[in-house]
Design a protein around this motif. Structure first.
Motif, mmCIF file in Angstrom:
data_model
loop_
_atom_site.group_PDB
_atom_site.id
_atom_site.type_symbol
_atom_site.label_atom_id
_atom_site.label_comp_id
_atom_site.label_asym_id
_atom_site.label_seq_id
_atom_site.Cartn_x
_atom_site.Cartn_y
_atom_site.Cartn_z
ATOM 1 N N UNK A 147 4.249 9.923 -9.762
ATOM 2 C CA UNK A 147 3.644 10.125 -11.087
ATOM 3 C C UNK A 147 2.902 11.459 -11.128
ATOM 4 N N UNK A 148 2.202 11.777 -10.034
ATOM 5 C CA UNK A 148 1.461 13.026 -9.971
ATOM 6 C C UNK A 148 2.360 14.250 -10.077
ATOM 7 N N UNK A 149 3.494 14.222 -9.365
ATOM 8 C CA UNK A 149 4.426 15.347 -9.424
ATOM 9 C C UNK A 149 5.118 15.424 -10.783
ATOM 10 N N UNK A 150 5.404 14.252 -11.371
ATOM 11 C CA UNK A 150 6.122 14.227 -12.655
ATOM 12 C C UNK A 150 5.223 14.617 -13.828
ATOM 13 N N UNK B 265 0.836 -1.206 0.000
ATOM 14 C CA UNK B 265 0.000 0.000 0.000
ATOM 15 C C UNK B 265 0.869 1.254 0.000
ATOM 16 N N UNK B 266 1.914 1.264 0.845
ATOM 17 C CA UNK B 266 2.817 2.416 0.903
ATOM 18 C C UNK B 266 3.522 2.628 -0.432
ATOM 19 N N UNK B 267 3.935 1.528 -1.074
ATOM 20 C CA UNK B 267 4.623 1.629 -2.369
ATOM 21 C C UNK B 267 3.692 2.190 -3.442
ATOM 22 N N UNK B 268 2.449 1.727 -3.468
ATOM 23 C CA UNK B 268 1.483 2.221 -4.448
ATOM 24 C C UNK B 268 1.213 3.716 -4.254
ATOM 25 N N UNK B 269 1.110 4.125 -2.983
ATOM 26 C CA UNK B 269 0.896 5.545 -2.694
ATOM 27 C C UNK B 269 2.097 6.374 -3.142
ATOM 28 N N UNK B 270 3.304 5.856 -2.895
ATOM 29 C CA UNK B 270 4.509 6.574 -3.304
ATOM 30 C C UNK B 270 4.581 6.719 -4.826
#
Length: 356
Positions: free
Chosen positions: A35-38, A25-30
């Motif tokens: 992706x959002x910032x990029x 879950x933590x990895x998916x959120x990261x």
């Protein structure tokens, strides 16, 4: 200890299914954040923009106030051995009383004071029923909720001719020049006075529970009331005070909710709309720690603020009813992966001085 037993319990370094799920879950959120910032023009980018927007933090703080106050009240009551699931009812009574007396007196602060008095009186009734008459605490708590659910809208109809009430007495915003202009975190320095009262209440509650004699008595009352009684401290008195304190804190929470919005809504589940029950989840997830309860509250409130913005901007092509479930589904997942709550040993148990 056998090797099988040790393997069953696990060690710190073991990758249990729960820990694996948490890492995933933590990895998916990261990944979502990266992706959002990029790629800011994508849906992920819009999501991250909303997540890091100052208005999201401001809404989180505003939505946290009634839940956090109720959670603090629940901590004191349950830590003392009295399970108070009537927090929802206390919030409802305080919310209506705050608006009504603000209208009568023209003062927000007199409205707040009257809400605290009303909530504390209802908590006193609950305390007498549970402590003096040894009623089942869960049933008594539900009764408090149901009574409040009926009496507040009834009083609203009686005084105003309808279940919804507005007030012209407003609550201003405290702005700290300079700091208020900071991106995102500036919301912390431009907020309602109730937000700052919330932080003060959390700090004061933590100090009371961990650094004062009363706090030690409250914890002992919920863990080993016989030992507290043997030490010469009146267990009944400690429990009464703890439950009354839950009423005081819920009074602040309920009044903050209605006075911040300038109205009381008596339809359906009323303006409170389950916040008292969410508060119970918050302090359980926070393991009866006021700071943990605040963080849990802000998690839920932040998700609630997020889903409201996602609905308004229609970021994802999914039905809005599904978007509204985001806070609840996320809290369930977090509780399943990270929940480690230990309920006080004597919570829900009746005790009378001199019992063996």
């Amino acid at each position: 200890m056998s090797s099988e037993t040790a393997a069953g319990r696990g060690t710190v370094g073991d990758l249990t299914p729960r820990r694996i799920a948490a890492v995933v879950v933590a990895a998916l959120l990261a990944v979502l954040l990266l992706v959002g910032f990029a790629f800011p023009d994508t849906q992920a980018g819009q999501f991250v923009a909303i997540l890091t927007d100052r208005s999201t933090l401001a809404a989180t703080l505003r939505l946290s106030v009634p839940i956090a106050f109720a959670a603090l009240g629940g901590i004191f009551a349950e830590k003392s051995g009295v399970i108070n699931i009537g927090l929802e009812g206390l919030l409802i009574v305080a919310a209506f009383t705050g608006v009504h007396l603000a209208n009568v007196t023209g003062s927000v602060w007199l409205g707040l004071a009257s809400a605290v008095v009303a909530s504390t009186l209802m908590a006193a009734v609950f305390a007498v029923v549970c402590i003096e008459f040894r009623a089942d605490q869960i049933i008594a708590g539900l009764a408090i909720w149901l009574v409040a659910l009926g009496i507040a809208p009834f009083a609203s109809i009686l005084f105003y001719g309808g279940t919804n009430v507005s007030t012209t007495a407003g609550v201003g915003t405290v702005v700290i020049p300079g700091l208020a202009s900071i991106p995102f975190f500036g919301a912390l320095f431009s907020a309602s006075p109730f937000v700052y009262l919330m932080f003060v209440a959390v700090a004061a509650s933590w100090w009371t529970l961990n650094r004062t004699s009363f706090g030690r008595w409250v914890r002992a009352s919920g863990e080993n009331p016989k030992a507290l009684d043997t030490a010469g401290v009146n267990v009944t008195r400690v429990r009464y005070l703890a439950v009354l304190l839950s009423g005081v804190l819920c009074g602040f929470g309920g009044a903050a909710l209605s006075l911040s919005l300038g109205q009381f809504v008596g339809n359906g589940q009323t303006i409170v709309n389950g916040k008292g029950f969410i508060a119970i989840v918050a302090y359980l997830f926070g393991n009866y720690n006021p700071i943990g309860a605040l963080l849990s509250t802000m998690l839920f409130a932040g998700l609630d603020a997020l889903q409201l913005t996602l609905q308004a901007r229609d970021v994802f092509a999914v039905p809005k009813p599904l978007v509204r479930t985001i806070p609840y589904v996320t809290v369930i997942v977090v509780l399943a992966l990270f929940g480690r709550t230990r309920i006080p040993d004597a919570a829900g148990d009746h005790y009378e001085s001199g019992e063996e």
